[in-house]
Write an enzyme that holds these catalytic residues in place. Sequence first.
Site, short mmCIF file in Angstrom:
data_model
loop_
_atom_site.label_atom_id
_atom_site.label_comp_id
_atom_site.label_asym_id
_atom_site.label_seq_id
_atom_site.Cartn_x
_atom_site.Cartn_y
_atom_site.Cartn_z
N TYR A 393 0.89 -1.17 -0.07
CA TYR A 393 -0.08 0.02 -0.03
C TYR A 393 0.69 1.30 -0.11
O TYR A 393 1.90 1.35 0.82
CB TYR A 393 -0.89 0.06 1.18
CG TYR A 393 -1.87 0.87 1.12
CD1 TYR A 393 -2.78 0.73 0.40
CD2 TYR A 393 -1.94 2.05 1.94
CE1 TYR A 393 -4.13 1.82 0.25
CE2 TYR A 393 -2.95 3.22 2.13
CZ TYR A 393 -4.13 3.01 1.26
OH TYR A 393 -5.05 3.79 1.06
N TYR A 493 -10.87 -4.01 6.41
CA TYR A 493 -10.57 -2.74 6.62
C TYR A 493 -10.17 -2.45 8.23
O TYR A 493 -9.31 -1.69 8.58
CB TYR A 493 -11.26 -1.82 6.36
CG TYR A 493 -11.60 -1.49 4.82
CD1 TYR A 493 -10.67 -1.95 3.94
CD2 TYR A 493 -12.25 -0.46 4.58
CE1 TYR A 493 -10.99 -1.77 2.65
CE2 TYR A 493 -12.35 0.16 3.04
CZ TYR A 493 -11.72 -0.77 2.09
OH TYR A 493 -11.62 -0.50 0.86
#
Length: 532
Positions: A393, A493
């Site tokens: 990420y 998440y």
Amino acid sequence: MLTKLCPVFMPPTGMVIIPTGSGTEPRLKIEYVEQILSNRVNNAGEEQYLVLWSSKSSASFPPLSWHNLNELSRCLELVQDYLEAKLHASLSRKRKSPDTGNDLDGHRPSPAERRLKQASRSSSVVSSSSTSSLSPHPPNHITHPQPPEYKIYNGVLTHKGGYVVAKYASSPDVPRLNIRDVPTAQMISTANRSSTRSAEDVIRAEILRRLRALPGPKIRLTNTFDSSSPSLRFQWITEYVLREGVFKADAATQEGCLKCSPHMGRNIGCEYTKRCDCLEYAAVDENRLSPEQKELYAIIRAEGGSTIGLPKKFPYYAEGTKEEKTGCLVPFYLKSRNPIYECNDNCKCGRYCRNKNVQFGRRVQLEIFKTSSRGWGLRCRQDLHQGEFIDTYRGEVITDEEATRREDSAGKSKASYLYSLDKFAESEGLSQEDLYVVDGEFMGGPTKYMNHSCEPNCRQYTVSYNKHDCKIYDIAFFAKEYIPAFEELTFDYLDKDDDDEEDGAQEPEEQPDEDSVPCLCGAKKCRKWLWT
Ligand SMILES: C[S@@+](CC[C@H](N)C(=O)[O-])C[C@H]1O[C@@H](n2cnc3c(N)ncnc32)[C@H](O)[C@@H]1O
């Protein structure tokens, strides 16, 4: 009404014709353009967009001019904004709630969308009333006079230093148009009938060009739902971009393993895990502990202390194991979520050390695709083995204070791209204000598009190259299980462990607060709301 909106039909003599055929066509500089307001296909069959120029000279009558896509090649972001607003306006017209006037999906229209919606409503009123006042079915032979095809209003076009420039002009032969009336009803109806296909193709080609420039296997882009592309404003990066107040230890100061070497038997680098300094904090391999080491390890676990000298577990399967396992996370790490400490450039173990993986970047073929209800998503065009590394990420690394500021100023949707680097907060006693946050909204890589699932097929892992820097490390996604090609890649998440739900944790059915976003992951064990 139509004539009031387009008051003076005069030959466009105030217009300066931009010379063509002189090699490259002059372009518009994005800094001088405020917004794109309409589209048409001109008499020559060319797709054109109406540019509102930034103007200090006149607030009510700023220069407005029509340009083709070549001229707009430096302003494609603005063309994309216009197309997105147009798409939203037409979608929300179709989906408007009769009671509230709000869009059913809770989307708040931007000023440009409001302008488009308002204008398109007035356009339909004008056309229906004018038709009925003439006759319900006008005979085919009645032809309506076509308005002249203006190139510019409220100004003149010239060019300077290879760029097109508009200047405010108020001479009587310059067509006038009050910005309050733009887009006019006629512009809206023309825009609704005119193709925007070339612009969509050009935008898509530009995104693909940028994707091709990224290292690693080609990233594809698929959209079978509509004509949109991911935002051109997004900047593709492969390394973190550190923002103000963020400090990372210099790579030269990273401690490397100096007692290891590349050729210690199987040419896989740090084979003797007891002596590899990089593995100091790696997971202890309890199966290889002698009775004395077991006792020592029990004390270390209870009271703290270094585990140097104890055998450690490698995070990845080494070359030479089954092909589908080589380089994949071993089950212990896959399950335990222990941070992974990879060897670095200062190590003596060499390039082929089995303790290096994520640092070489993505090696799988990804595809960004439009989902039916959750915006863009990510999938892999090849089967993924359990434990296979997908990508990291990426984004801007900002302070916690800056993250709070960005979150507060952007509202609920913003939180979704912020990723807190808090893996070591508890163990290192870092307070919330000390933590850094990765913001992948404006800059990042394809993993920006990974959606949430309450039963995900991927997981995020902490990968560090500098065991003494607890504030900056990589977030790396690995396949949690075997994932067949083209299945959407998702992660949780909230990074919940599988056991959390087995503990019987009650998930809220009621909307937790008014900003909560419904989860559309479709999993059996769906927790119903994102971030709950
Ligand atoms: C990191 S982004 C993921 C990429 C995003 N779909 C896009 O098009 O940019 C997170 C956002 O995607 C959407 N999203 C992701 N997972 C979702 C889910 N399970 N249900 C509903 N929306 C989801 C939400 O709008 C969320 O704020």
